[in-house]
Design a protein around this motif. Structure first.
Motif, PDB file in Angstrom:
ATOM      1  N   TYR A 136      11.330 -29.158   7.809  1.00  0.00           N
ATOM      2  CA  TYR A 136      11.432 -28.222   6.686  1.00  0.00           C
ATOM      3  C   TYR A 136      12.278 -27.012   7.075  1.00  0.00           C
ATOM      4  CZ  TYR A 136      10.128 -24.550   3.388  1.00  0.00           C
ATOM      5  OH  TYR A 136      10.170 -23.510   2.482  1.00  0.00           O
ATOM      6  N   GLN A 140      15.841 -28.555   6.042  1.00  0.00           N
ATOM      7  CA  GLN A 140      15.848 -28.098   4.651  1.00  0.00           C
ATOM      8  C   GLN A 140      16.261 -26.634   4.519  1.00  0.00           C
ATOM      9  OE1 GLN A 140      12.399 -29.296   2.404  1.00  0.00           O
ATOM     10  NE2 GLN A 140      12.693 -27.723   0.848  1.00  0.00           N
ATOM     11  N   ARG A 141      15.696 -25.782   5.356  1.00  0.00           N
ATOM     12  CA  ARG A 141      16.004 -24.348   5.286  1.00  0.00           C
ATOM     13  C   ARG A 141      17.230 -23.958   6.112  1.00  0.00           C
ATOM     14  NH1 ARG A 141      13.808 -20.362   1.803  1.00  0.00           N
ATOM     15  NH2 ARG A 141      11.751 -21.051   1.145  1.00  0.00           N
ATOM     16  N   TYR A 184       5.295 -25.589   3.026  1.00  0.00           N
ATOM     17  CA  TYR A 184       6.386 -26.556   3.128  1.00  0.00           C
ATOM     18  C   TYR A 184       5.979 -27.889   2.480  1.00  0.00           C
ATOM     19  CZ  TYR A 184       3.781 -27.917   7.417  1.00  0.00           C
ATOM     20  OH  TYR A 184       2.817 -28.282   8.329  1.00  0.00           O
ATOM     21  N   PHE A 221      12.835 -15.013   4.817  1.00  0.00           N
ATOM     22  CA  PHE A 221      13.838 -16.035   5.106  1.00  0.00           C
ATOM     23  C   PHE A 221      15.246 -15.443   5.097  1.00  0.00           C
ATOM     24  CE2 PHE A 221      10.234 -18.733   4.199  1.00  0.00           C
ATOM     25  CZ  PHE A 221      10.395 -19.767   5.113  1.00  0.00           C
TER      26      PHE A 221
END
Length: 246
Positions: A136, A140-141, A184, A221
């Motif tokens: 994740y 993904q990030r 997540y 983030f």
């Protein structure tokens, strides 16, 4: 040099000289009056569970529960000292740029990482549950692995924060003061954070270079992808952060 030594005589007077470390160190210990009251004792319990740090201007009792008894040094003096003690404290505290009298009425709360928290540096690369969290973040990030290590990021796959990435915040002394958790697994709510006053902290202040350009970003983030940045954790600038940036 003992930082916050100006406060030592005030504390020594309030606690009748029963303080360990007085005029020797910033980290002091004394008996907790709140414990004494809760336990119905006529005299202090002699356990010295109340810790005071005059450099950080904070206190915490290691025994009091529901919730932990903690807060600013001003709050402690305001509760157990007299008006003269508190007025003298404010005179000294005003010399610090980050002092805000409003904090003297707040319980800072005590933040601990979830007991199920696992650092990515300690993950088991053969465990599918660990890899789920890792994929994740990295796939993904698009957060690079060295960033996970730098910010001491981890995850939980069971417990209250199961299925969540946990991004901790540490102050300039390296002490945990907050964390943000993000699902997540598409859980609701997507974010779940501790019950602590986020307005009294600067997120990951210990990693900020105040001599360089500091960027203000909205969320954690964003912080992970922008160098030397601080997340607002909301829509407005906290008073502590405003004073630090002045």
């Amino acid at each position: 040099m003992i930082k916050g030594r100006e406060f030592h005589p005030i504390l020594n007077s309030i606690f009748d000289g029963e303080i360990r470390g007085i005029n020797e160190t910033e980290q002091l210990q004394t008996n907790c009056p709140r414990c004494q009251e809760l336990d119905g004792l006529s005299n202090p319990d002699g356990k010295y569970n109340l810790e005071i740090n005059t450099e950080k201007r904070v206190f915490r009792c290691w025994k009091c529960d529901s919730p932990k008894f903690s807060g600013s040094l001003g709050r402690l003096i305001k509760i157990f000292g007299n008006t003269t003690d508190y007025a003298l404290y404010k005179d000294y505290a005003a010399m610090f740029n980050d002092y805000d009298e409003v904090d003297d009425d707040k319980d800072f709360g005590f933040v601990e990482l979830p007991p199920e928290f696992i650092l990515f540096s300690d993950m088991d690369t053969k465990d599918d549950l660990h890899l789920e969290a890792y994929n994740y973040m990295v796939l993904q990030r698009q957060i690079e692995y060295p960033i996970l290590l730098k910010f001491r990021i981890g995850f939980c796959f069971d417990g209250k924060y199961a299925g969540r990435i946990v991004i901790p915040s540490y102050d300039q002394h390296g002490d945990l003061n907050y964390f943000v958790s993000r699902s997540y697994r598409n859980q609701k709510p997507p974010y779940m954070n501790p019950k602590a006053d986020k307005d009294v902290i600067i997120f990951n202040e210990g990693l900020i270079n105040w001599d360089s350009l500091v960027f203000i970003v909205e969320g954690v983030f964003d912080m992970l992808t922008i160098y030397n940045s601080i997340p607002l954790l909301g829509k407005t600038l906290s008073n502590n952060l405003f004073l630090k940036l002045k």
